[in-house]
Structure formats: structure tokens, C-alpha cells
Write a protein that holds these residues in place. Structure first.
Motif, PDB file in Angstrom:
ATOM      1  N   SER A   8      10.760  -5.912  -3.335  1.00  0.00           N
ATOM      2  CA  SER A   8       9.898  -7.040  -2.995  1.00  0.00           C
ATOM      3  C   SER A   8       9.366  -7.657  -4.281  1.00  0.00           C
ATOM      4  CB  SER A   8       8.727  -6.581  -2.111  1.00  0.00           C
ATOM      5  OG  SER A   8       7.982  -7.680  -1.612  1.00  0.00           O
ATOM      6  N   GLY A  62       9.152 -15.257   1.204  1.00  0.00           N
ATOM      7  CA  GLY A  62       7.772 -14.989   0.850  1.00  0.00           C
ATOM      8  C   GLY A  62       7.055 -16.301   0.594  1.00  0.00           C
ATOM      9  N   HIS A 125       6.571 -10.411   4.765  1.00  0.00           N
ATOM     10  CA  HIS A 125       6.173 -10.516   3.355  1.00  0.00           C
ATOM     11  C   HIS A 125       4.700 -10.195   3.163  1.00  0.00           C
ATOM     12  CE1 HIS A 125       6.088 -11.559  -0.831  1.00  0.00           C
ATOM     13  NE2 HIS A 125       5.073 -12.383  -0.617  1.00  0.00           N
TER      14      HIS A 125
END
Length: 287
Positions: A8, A62, A125
Motif C-alpha cells: 500500500s 486511493g 484504502h
């Protein structure tokens, strides 16, 4: 036993992404998934996008993908027109406009992962409500449970905060793999997470990988990043150097101390004489 690698918040940091890929090559990973923020902040957004696309990793949007997709459209907030506070938006558009932007526009906001030997996992996200909303380990269930409402899966992966996390919230177990590209806990190591299916669901292993940041700052120099993006650009580079929040504390301080003051190198110099962490969100003050 299924093994997942969860990445991420890569944020255009190619050297960090390459270090993570080298590290995870030692494991027999069944699938790599990416919980958003592949782009922006770092100087290699296009290259990081290309790797994620080439590898065919499942990926979600995101908030930094929304910066790209909504900038200079009717969806953009009026505040984004302030070039001194948001200089990275046109810079980001230059890197990714065209076919890359079109492909990012088709990324989903969340994915439900459903492997045969583990319970379903929802990957989002920020929270299950918004890519902009954070889930923090320090908050209790009364704060965090509403952010997970609607998730039928018993396990949730969330990024956004750049802080690794394994917590229980009401009926959910929530993981954050940390950040590949922009650590905010004082260590420059790239971070990611392995998830292994087991008798009790999924169990995490949090990985940290050191790497050489020199190519990162060389790329900033080649792109004339600081001169193009002004004081905010310098703050972004300092955030990489310090592995700590800089931009957000500055903006919070300015909103209280001198909201009408232009964002200039001189104003940033004044801010640097202060205790920046006192203006950071509570979750970052003691990391």
C-alpha cells in the motif's frame, strides 16, 4: 496455504518498490495485492504504475489516484485551484496523462478477496466509507466500527495512514500493511505485509526493507521538483528525508496561526523552528 503479499501507499517511490519486490521474491507468494496510492508524492509515479500494471496485481484507488482523476474537472474541490498549496496536482497530471490515466480511472474503490482456505477479506484504502478517511489503532470501536459498516467480510485491509496495524474492531480484524514509499514512523525502511491463511483466518507478518534513497533524491533534482513545486515541494522532500509528517502539520499550523499568509519558503522556515509533531494528528505524535 495461501500466502498474500499486501502493498500500500507506494507513492511513486520506485527504489522502495523495487526493494520490496526483491524481498518478497524469497517467499512463495500466491498473490500480490495493492491497497491504493500507487502514485504521487514521489518522482516515479509513471514507473510505479507501469510495474503494477505489468505484474497484473489487483489494485484499488486511493485518495492520491483521486487527485489525478478529479483534478481540473467539475469534481475537484475549489481549494485545489490554489497552486501554492496544491502544486503537485498539475505535476502529477503531466506524468500520467493519457493511457495511464485512463487505466487508473477504471480501478475499483475496493476488492473482496475470496480464497478457498481463508475467510473473505475486504481491501479498501482508507475506510469502507471513503479513501480519505483513516482507521487508527488508537481509536476505540465507537470511532472505528462506523468506518467499517457495510463490510460483510470478517477481515479488512486498509492503508492510507502509513502506519502498520493489526487490530480488532467489533466483529472485524483490520490490517494495515504500512507504506512502501513514504514511512512516517521515523524509519526510512519500505514496509509491506504478508498474510497467511490458517486455522484462525489470516495471520500477518509485517516486513521492513532497507533501501538506498539516493536515486529518489536524484530524480527530484532532475525534475527540478523543489523549484517547480515551491515550498510544498521542499516539504515533500523533507518528509522523505525525515520519514515523518511535514506537509500536514505545516498546513494545520498555518490554518491556526496565519491562515491568510502565502505558502512561501520563508513561512516554511518559520514553521521549522517549531515542534512540528505538536501539529500532527495524535496517532503520529509518539510513533
Amino acid at each position: 496455504m495461501t500466502i498474500l503479499a499486501v502493498l500500500s501507499d507506494i507513492h511513486g517511490n520506485l527504489p522502495a518498490l523495487e526493494a520490496v519486490m526483491h524481498d518478497l521474491a524469497q517467499f512463495h507468494v500466491d498473490q500480490v495485492v495493492v491497497a491504493g496510492d500507487v502514485i504521487n508524492w514521489g518522482p516515479f509515479s509513471a514507473q510505479c504504475f507501469d510495474i503494477v500494471a505489468r505484474e497484473g496485481w489487483p489494485v484499488i484507488r486511493g485518495n492520491n489516484e483521486y487527485y489525478l482523476l478529479d483534478y481540473d474537472t467539475p469534481r475537484a474541490p475549489a481549494a485545489w485551484q490554489d497552486a501554492t498549496q496544491w502544486p503537485l496536482l498539475p505535476w502529477l497530471r503531466e506524468q500520467l496523462q493519457g493511457s495511464r490515466q485512463q487505466r487508473i480511472a477504471a480501478w475499483p474503490d475496493f476488492i473482496s478477496l475470496r480464497f478457498a482456505d481463508g475467510p473473505p477479506i475486504r481491501m479498501t484504502h482508507g475506510s469502507c466509507r471513503s479513501a480519505w478517511e483513516a482507521i487508527y489503532a488508537m481509536d476505540d470501536d465507537s470511532v472505528n466500527a462506523p468506518k467499517l459498516a457495510g463490510a460483510e467480510e470478517p477481515f479488512v485491509i486498509a492503508g492510507h495512514t502509513h502506519l502498520a496495524m493489526d487490530i480488532r474492531v467489533d466483529r472485524w480484524r483490520v490490517f494495515n500493511p504500512g507504506t512502501v514509499g513514504v514511512p512516517l514512523d521515523g524509519s526510512s525502511d519500505a514496509q509491506y505485509m504478508l498474510l497467511r491463511a490458517g486455522n484462525n483466518g489470516w495471520e500477518p507478518e509485517f516486513r521492513r526493507v532497507s533501501y538506498d534513497q539516493t536515486p529518489l533524491f536524484e530524480a527530484f533534482e532532475r525534475q527540478s521538483f523543489a523549484s517547480r513545486c515551491g515550498a510544498i515541494g521542499q516539504m515533500v522532500m523533507d518528509e522523505f528525508r525525515a520519514s515523518d509528517l511535514v506537509v500536514l502539520p505545516f498546513l494545520r499550523w498555518r490554518s491556526v496561526a496565519c491562515a491568510d499568509a502565502p505558502i512561501t519558503p520563508e513561512l516554511y522556515a518559520t514553521f521549522k523552528t517549531l515542534d512540528a509533531r505538536s501539529f500532527a494528528p495524535p496517532a503520529y505524535r509518539n510513533v
